[in-house]
Design a protein around this motif. Structure first.
Motif, PDB file in Angstrom:
ATOM      1  N   VAL A   5       0.865  -1.184   0.000  1.00 18.64           N
ATOM      2  CA  VAL A   5       0.000   0.000   0.000  1.00 18.64           C
ATOM      3  C   VAL A   5       0.898   1.229   0.000  1.00 18.64           C
ATOM      4  O   VAL A   5       1.900   1.283   0.700  1.00 18.64           O
ATOM      5  CB  VAL A   5      -0.914   0.005   1.244  1.00 18.64           C
ATOM      6  N   VAL A   6       0.531   2.225  -0.788  1.00 29.06           N
ATOM      7  CA  VAL A   6       1.269   3.483  -0.856  1.00 29.06           C
ATOM      8  C   VAL A   6       0.436   4.548  -0.145  1.00 29.06           C
ATOM      9  O   VAL A   6      -0.748   4.714  -0.445  1.00 29.06           O
ATOM     10  CB  VAL A   6       1.518   3.903  -2.324  1.00 29.06           C
ATOM     11  N   GLU A   7       1.058   5.240   0.802  1.00 29.37           N
ATOM     12  CA  GLU A   7       0.378   6.289   1.548  1.00 29.37           C
ATOM     13  C   GLU A   7       1.085   7.623   1.356  1.00 29.37           C
ATOM     14  O   GLU A   7       2.305   7.662   1.265  1.00 29.37           O
ATOM     15  CB  GLU A   7       0.365   5.972   3.043  1.00 29.37           C
ATOM     16  N   ALA A   8       0.294   8.685   1.323  1.00 26.80           N
ATOM     17  CA  ALA A   8       0.817  10.055   1.340  1.00 26.80           C
ATOM     18  C   ALA A   8       0.234  10.706   2.586  1.00 26.80           C
ATOM     19  O   ALA A   8      -0.994  10.802   2.723  1.00 26.80           O
ATOM     20  CB  ALA A   8       0.418  10.822   0.091  1.00 26.80           C
ATOM     21  N   ASP A   9       1.087  11.062   3.514  1.00 24.50           N
ATOM     22  CA  ASP A   9       0.681  11.683   4.779  1.00 24.50           C
ATOM     23  C   ASP A   9      -0.405  10.873   5.490  1.00 24.50           C
ATOM     24  O   ASP A   9      -1.467  11.390   5.824  1.00 24.50           O
ATOM     25  CB  ASP A   9       0.242  13.125   4.556  1.00 24.50           C
ATOM     26  N   ARG A  10      -0.125   9.604   5.680  1.00 25.13           N
ATOM     27  CA  ARG A  10      -0.985   8.668   6.409  1.00 25.13           C
ATOM     28  C   ARG A  10      -2.340   8.416   5.760  1.00 25.13           C
ATOM     29  O   ARG A  10      -3.281   7.980   6.412  1.00 25.13           O
ATOM     30  CB  ARG A  10      -1.144   9.101   7.858  1.00 25.13           C
ATOM     31  N   THR A  11      -2.458   8.698   4.463  1.00 21.88           N
ATOM     32  CA  THR A  11      -3.679   8.419   3.721  1.00 21.88           C
ATOM     33  C   THR A  11      -3.332   7.497   2.562  1.00 21.88           C
ATOM     34  O   THR A  11      -2.450   7.809   1.754  1.00 21.88           O
ATOM     35  CB  THR A  11      -4.285   9.720   3.146  1.00 21.88           C
ATOM     36  N   ALA A  12      -4.015   6.354   2.483  1.00 20.12           N
ATOM     37  CA  ALA A  12      -3.764   5.420   1.381  1.00 20.12           C
ATOM     38  C   ALA A  12      -4.151   6.075   0.063  1.00 20.12           C
ATOM     39  O   ALA A  12      -5.250   6.612  -0.079  1.00 20.12           O
ATOM     40  CB  ALA A  12      -4.548   4.139   1.590  1.00 20.12           C
ATOM     41  N   VAL A  13      -3.225   6.063  -0.891  1.00 16.08           N
ATOM     42  CA  VAL A  13      -3.491   6.669  -2.193  1.00 16.08           C
ATOM     43  C   VAL A  13      -3.414   5.652  -3.324  1.00 16.08           C
ATOM     44  O   VAL A  13      -3.778   5.951  -4.456  1.00 16.08           O
ATOM     45  CB  VAL A  13      -2.532   7.851  -2.482  1.00 16.08           C
ATOM     46  N   GLY A  14      -2.933   4.438  -3.021  1.00 17.68           N
ATOM     47  CA  GLY A  14      -2.854   3.416  -4.045  1.00 17.68           C
ATOM     48  C   GLY A  14      -2.070   2.212  -3.579  1.00 17.68           C
ATOM     49  O   GLY A  14      -1.702   2.101  -2.415  1.00 17.68           O
ATOM     50  N   VAL A  15      -1.827   1.314  -4.519  1.00 15.60           N
ATOM     51  CA  VAL A  15      -1.004   0.138  -4.262  1.00 15.60           C
ATOM     52  C   VAL A  15       0.053   0.047  -5.355  1.00 15.60           C
ATOM     53  O   VAL A  15      -0.146   0.538  -6.470  1.00 15.60           O
ATOM     54  CB  VAL A  15      -1.826  -1.169  -4.209  1.00 15.60           C
ATOM     55  N   ALA A  16       1.158  -0.585  -5.013  1.00 15.34           N
ATOM     56  CA  ALA A  16       2.215  -0.843  -5.982  1.00 15.34           C
ATOM     57  C   ALA A  16       2.406  -2.349  -6.067  1.00 15.34           C
ATOM     58  O   ALA A  16       2.420  -3.037  -5.048  1.00 15.34           O
ATOM     59  CB  ALA A  16       3.513  -0.166  -5.553  1.00 15.34           C
ATOM     60  N   VAL A  17       2.511  -2.848  -7.289  1.00 16.82           N
ATOM     61  CA  VAL A  17       2.668  -4.279  -7.530  1.00 16.82           C
ATOM     62  C   VAL A  17       3.933  -4.492  -8.344  1.00 16.82           C
ATOM     63  O   VAL A  17       4.148  -3.812  -9.354  1.00 16.82           O
ATOM     64  CB  VAL A  17       1.445  -4.837  -8.300  1.00 16.82           C
ATOM     65  N   GLY A  21      10.376  -5.161 -14.694  1.00 15.74           N
ATOM     66  CA  GLY A  21      10.831  -3.796 -14.937  1.00 15.74           C
ATOM     67  C   GLY A  21      10.603  -2.831 -13.795  1.00 15.74           C
ATOM     68  O   GLY A  21      10.982  -1.669 -13.884  1.00 15.74           O
ATOM     69  N   GLY A  22       9.961  -3.277 -12.710  1.00 10.13           N
ATOM     70  CA  GLY A  22       9.768  -2.364 -11.596  1.00 10.13           C
ATOM     71  C   GLY A  22       8.486  -2.600 -10.833  1.00 10.13           C
ATOM     72  O   GLY A  22       8.100  -3.731 -10.566  1.00 10.13           O
ATOM     73  N   TYR A  23       7.812  -1.492 -10.509  1.00  9.45           N
ATOM     74  CA  TYR A  23       6.572  -1.521  -9.733  1.00  9.45           C
ATOM     75  C   TYR A  23       5.510  -0.715 -10.455  1.00  9.45           C
ATOM     76  O   TYR A  23       5.712   0.441 -10.804  1.00  9.45           O
ATOM     77  CB  TYR A  23       6.796  -0.912  -8.335  1.00  9.45           C
ATOM     78  N   ARG A  24       4.343  -1.343 -10.656  1.00  5.56           N
ATOM     79  CA  ARG A  24       3.213  -0.648 -11.295  1.00  5.56           C
ATOM     80  C   ARG A  24       2.316  -0.085 -10.201  1.00  5.56           C
ATOM     81  O   ARG A  24       1.970  -0.766  -9.243  1.00  5.56           O
ATOM     82  CB  ARG A  24       2.425  -1.595 -12.186  1.00  5.56           C
ATOM     83  N   PHE A  25       1.940   1.193 -10.367  1.00  4.37           N
ATOM     84  CA  PHE A  25       1.084   1.888  -9.403  1.00  4.37           C
ATOM     85  C   PHE A  25      -0.363   1.818  -9.851  1.00  4.37           C
ATOM     86  O   PHE A  25      -0.680   2.050 -11.013  1.00  4.37           O
ATOM     87  CB  PHE A  25       1.521   3.351  -9.286  1.00  4.37           C
ATOM     88  N   PHE A  26      -1.253   1.502  -8.893  1.00  9.60           N
ATOM     89  CA  PHE A  26      -2.700   1.517  -9.115  1.00  9.60           C
ATOM     90  C   PHE A  26      -3.306   2.438  -8.063  1.00  9.60           C
ATOM     91  O   PHE A  26      -3.122   2.223  -6.867  1.00  9.60           O
ATOM     92  CB  PHE A  26      -3.285   0.112  -8.973  1.00  9.60           C
ATOM     93  N   TYR A  27      -4.012   3.455  -8.496  1.00  7.52           N
ATOM     94  CA  TYR A  27      -4.534   4.443  -7.547  1.00  7.52           C
ATOM     95  C   TYR A  27      -5.775   3.937  -6.818  1.00  7.52           C
ATOM     96  O   TYR A  27      -6.549   3.147  -7.357  1.00  7.52           O
ATOM     97  CB  TYR A  27      -4.835   5.761  -8.253  1.00  7.52           C
TER      98      TYR A  27
END
Length: 72
Positions: A5-17, A21-27
């Motif tokens: 889970v990706v958080e910005a200032d303690r708020t979940a904004v998406g997930v990274a899988v 080649g890296g990590y794909r972001f899903f909002y």
């Protein structure tokens, strides 16, 4: 780690899988839709983009996110 889970200032904004080649972001937060589907070679690249967008949203007055990014 294959996903988190990706958080910005303690708020979940998406997930990274992890993908080839890296990590794909899903909002999960519509304010971060612009990053949806993008592949980031490294986690720190993803963190930088999420933090940068969070700061822009804060300056525009549309978010409480201050740009601190965490992963769980």
């Amino acid at each position: 780690m294959d996903h988190f889970v990706v958080e910005a200032d303690r708020t979940a904004v998406g997930v990274a899988v992890r993908v080839p080649g890296g990590y794909r972001f899903f909002y999960s937060d519509p304010r971060f839709r612009i990053l949806d589907g993008q592949v980031f070679r490294r986690v720190r690249n993803l963190a930088h983009k999420v933090g940068e967008l969070a700061q822009k949203l804060t300056k525009a007055g549309r978010s409480q996110a201050a740009g601190s990014v965490t992963f769980h």
